[in-house]
Design an enzyme around this catalytic site. Sequence first.
Site, short mmCIF file in Angstrom:
data_model
loop_
_atom_site.label_atom_id
_atom_site.label_comp_id
_atom_site.label_asym_id
_atom_site.label_seq_id
_atom_site.Cartn_x
_atom_site.Cartn_y
_atom_site.Cartn_z
N THR A 40 0.91 -1.07 -0.08
CA THR A 40 -0.01 -0.13 0.14
C THR A 40 0.83 1.23 -0.06
O THR A 40 1.97 0.86 -0.12
CB THR A 40 -0.98 0.20 1.29
OG1 THR A 40 -0.06 0.36 2.40
CG2 THR A 40 -1.55 -1.22 1.61
N ASP A 63 -2.27 -9.64 -0.89
CA ASP A 63 -3.27 -8.93 0.07
C ASP A 63 -3.68 -9.96 1.07
O ASP A 63 -4.23 -11.03 0.53
CB ASP A 63 -4.45 -8.32 -0.78
CG ASP A 63 -5.50 -7.60 -0.08
OD1 ASP A 63 -5.54 -7.79 1.31
OD2 ASP A 63 -6.28 -6.65 -0.59
N THR A 137 -1.62 -2.92 19.31
CA THR A 137 -1.31 -1.73 19.88
C THR A 137 -1.87 -1.41 21.07
O THR A 137 -2.71 -1.96 21.45
CB THR A 137 -1.57 -0.72 18.70
OG1 THR A 137 -1.66 0.71 19.42
CG2 THR A 137 -3.15 -0.79 18.38
N GLU A 139 -3.31 1.08 21.86
CA GLU A 139 -4.44 1.92 21.81
C GLU A 139 -5.80 1.28 21.96
O GLU A 139 -6.89 1.95 22.05
CB GLU A 139 -4.26 2.74 20.36
CG GLU A 139 -3.07 3.40 19.92
CD GLU A 139 -3.00 4.17 18.71
OE1 GLU A 139 -4.02 4.83 18.53
OE2 GLU A 139 -1.86 4.57 18.45
N TYR A 163 -9.33 3.26 14.07
CA TYR A 163 -8.02 2.41 14.06
C TYR A 163 -8.04 1.40 15.12
O TYR A 163 -7.94 0.23 14.90
CB TYR A 163 -6.68 3.20 13.90
CG TYR A 163 -5.35 2.43 14.32
CD1 TYR A 163 -4.73 1.63 13.48
CD2 TYR A 163 -4.83 3.07 15.44
CE1 TYR A 163 -3.53 1.02 13.89
CE2 TYR A 163 -3.55 2.23 15.73
CZ TYR A 163 -3.00 1.18 14.90
OH TYR A 163 -1.89 0.39 15.32
N LYS A 167 -8.37 -2.63 15.33
CA LYS A 167 -7.08 -3.64 16.05
C LYS A 167 -7.88 -4.29 17.11
O LYS A 167 -7.55 -5.52 17.32
CB LYS A 167 -5.97 -2.58 16.43
CG LYS A 167 -5.25 -1.98 15.36
CD LYS A 167 -4.48 -3.05 14.46
CE LYS A 167 -3.29 -3.76 15.25
NZ LYS A 167 -2.71 -4.36 14.18
N ASN A 192 3.75 3.45 21.09
CA ASN A 192 4.39 4.31 19.90
C ASN A 192 5.77 3.84 19.62
O ASN A 192 6.52 4.04 20.62
CB ASN A 192 4.10 5.79 20.01
CG ASN A 192 2.60 6.34 19.91
OD1 ASN A 192 1.87 5.72 20.77
ND2 ASN A 192 2.53 7.02 19.10
N LEU A 203 4.06 11.34 13.56
CA LEU A 203 4.78 12.66 14.30
C LEU A 203 6.16 12.85 13.82
O LEU A 203 6.60 13.94 13.37
CB LEU A 203 4.42 12.86 15.73
CG LEU A 203 4.72 13.85 16.36
CD1 LEU A 203 3.89 15.10 16.02
CD2 LEU A 203 4.72 13.44 17.90
N ASN A 262 3.48 15.69 23.79
CA ASN A 262 3.72 15.92 22.21
C ASN A 262 4.53 17.30 22.38
O ASN A 262 5.82 16.91 21.72
CB ASN A 262 2.47 16.01 21.65
CG ASN A 262 1.89 14.75 21.54
OD1 ASN A 262 2.37 13.85 21.47
ND2 ASN A 262 0.65 14.93 20.81
N HIS A 297 -9.17 12.75 20.06
CA HIS A 297 -7.81 12.46 20.36
C HIS A 297 -7.63 11.94 21.74
O HIS A 297 -8.01 12.70 22.76
CB HIS A 297 -7.25 13.84 20.19
CG HIS A 297 -5.56 13.92 19.97
ND1 HIS A 297 -4.88 14.79 19.76
CD2 HIS A 297 -4.83 12.74 20.31
CE1 HIS A 297 -3.54 14.76 19.86
NE2 HIS A 297 -3.46 13.39 20.03
#
Length: 357
Positions: A40, A63, A137, A139, A163, A167, A192, A203, A262, A297
Site C-alpha cells: 500500500t 493482500d 497496539t 491504543e 483504527y 485493531k 508508539n 509525528l 507531544n 484525540h
Amino acid sequence: MDFKRNIIITGGAGFIGSHVVRLFVNKYPEYRIINIDKLTYAGNLENLKDIEERSNYRFVKADICDYETMLRIMTDNQVDGIIHLAAESHVDRSIKDPFTFARTNVMGTLSLLQATKVYWESLPERYEGKLFYHISTDEVYGALEFDDTLFTEETKYDPHSPYSASKASSDHFVRAFHDTYGMPTVVTNCSNNYGPYQFPEKLIPLFINNIRNRRPLPVYGKGENVRDWLYVEDHARAIDIIFHTGKIADTYNIGGFNEWKNIDLIKVIIKTVDRLLGNPEGHSLELITYVTDRQGHDLRYAIDSRKLKNELGWEPSLQFEEGIEKTVRWYLDNEEWMNRITSGDYARYYEDMYAGR
Ligand code: NAD
Ligand code: TYD
C-alpha cells in the site's frame, strides 16, 4: 535447501515489519522468511534493500484479505509460524476512511487466521510446533488520564478511534481462534514506535522532514497529549523473544516506560535537528503551528511492560536521548528515501488534508 522453519511475516515492507524481517533474516539463516505485503502507500521495498538478495528471504506481493492466496502461500511453503503486522496503521487516515481499516485490519486478519487454520488442521501434527503471533497496539486500551496509571495486560479494551477499534476487533478474533479451535496464538500490545523507515505521516518523521524543509509543524490541540515511545529495534527484539519463548494464548504489553507530552517531544526533535543541521539553537521553534485537534484525540497512553520483563527478561535497551539522536541522524542522512516517499500518494494526501484546515 530445507529450512528449519518457514515463517510468514505480514506487512514486512512497512515500518516495524521491515525491522522484524531484517532481524529474523540476519539472525536465523536456518529459517526461511516469507514477507507478504500488499505494498500500500505505506509499504516500501526500499526498506529491505540490504537483505532482499538473501537466500532465506522471499517477498510475495499479496493482500491478506485474499483468503485463497493466503492458503496457497502457506501450503506451498509449509509455513509453521506467522508474525502478523500487516495493517492500516494511521489514526488520522482511519478517521477519514474507516472502511479500509475494517477491511484490512479485521477482515484481513480473519482471512489470514482462517487460511492458517485450514492449512494447519490438514497436517497430521495439526497445531503442534506452530504459532500465530499477532502484533497489536496499546491504543486498544483506550485513553488514560494525566495520572500515574498504566495499561496492563488486564486493562479492559476501550478503543476510541476507528483504527484502535479495528485493531481491538482483530485481537478478539485471534484469541477466539485459540479458544474455539485450539490454534496456538500470542498477542502483543505495543506503545508508539519510532526509528528509521517510518512513513512520514507519523509525528516524528513528519516533523523531522518539515523542519529540514522549513515547513510548519502542525501540533494538534495544545500539544498536551502524552505518548509512550519505544525505539523500533527494541520492539523487534521483543517480538523475537516472544515468538520463541512466549506462552501460548498469552498477551504481553511492550512499552518504553518513556512518556512524553507531544509539545515537549517536539521541542527535543527541533533541538536535535537544528543542532545536527548546524542551525542556531531555537532556530526552528517558530515553525510550531497549533492546529485543530484530532477528533477523539486520546489524552494519554502509557504501558506497563513489567510482565514481559519479569517472565521473558526483555527491557528497552536504548535511552530516549540516544534513540532520538540516531533517528534524526538517519532521516537527515537518508534524504533520498524521504524525497521518493514524499513525492507520491503521500503528498496528495496531505494536500487534501491541509486544504481542509
Ligand atoms: P505501516 O503502516 O508502516 O506498515 C504496514 C504494512 O502493511 C505496509 O507495508 C503495508 O503495505 C502492509 N499492508 C497494509 N494492508 C495490507 C494488506 N491488506 N495486505 C498485505 N499487506 C498490507 O505500519 P507499522 O507502523 O509498521 O505497524 C505495523 C503493525 O504494528 C500494525 O499492525 C500496527 O497496528 C502495529 N503497531 C504499530 C505501532 C507504531 O507505533 N507504528 C505501535 C504498536 C503496534
Ligand atoms: P502519531 O504519530 O500519529 O501516532 P498515534 O496517533 O498512533 O499516537 O501521533 C503521535 C501524537 O502526535 C498524537 O498525540 C497525535 C500528535 N500529532 C500531532 O500533534 N501532529 C501531527 O501532525 C501528527 C501526525 C500527530
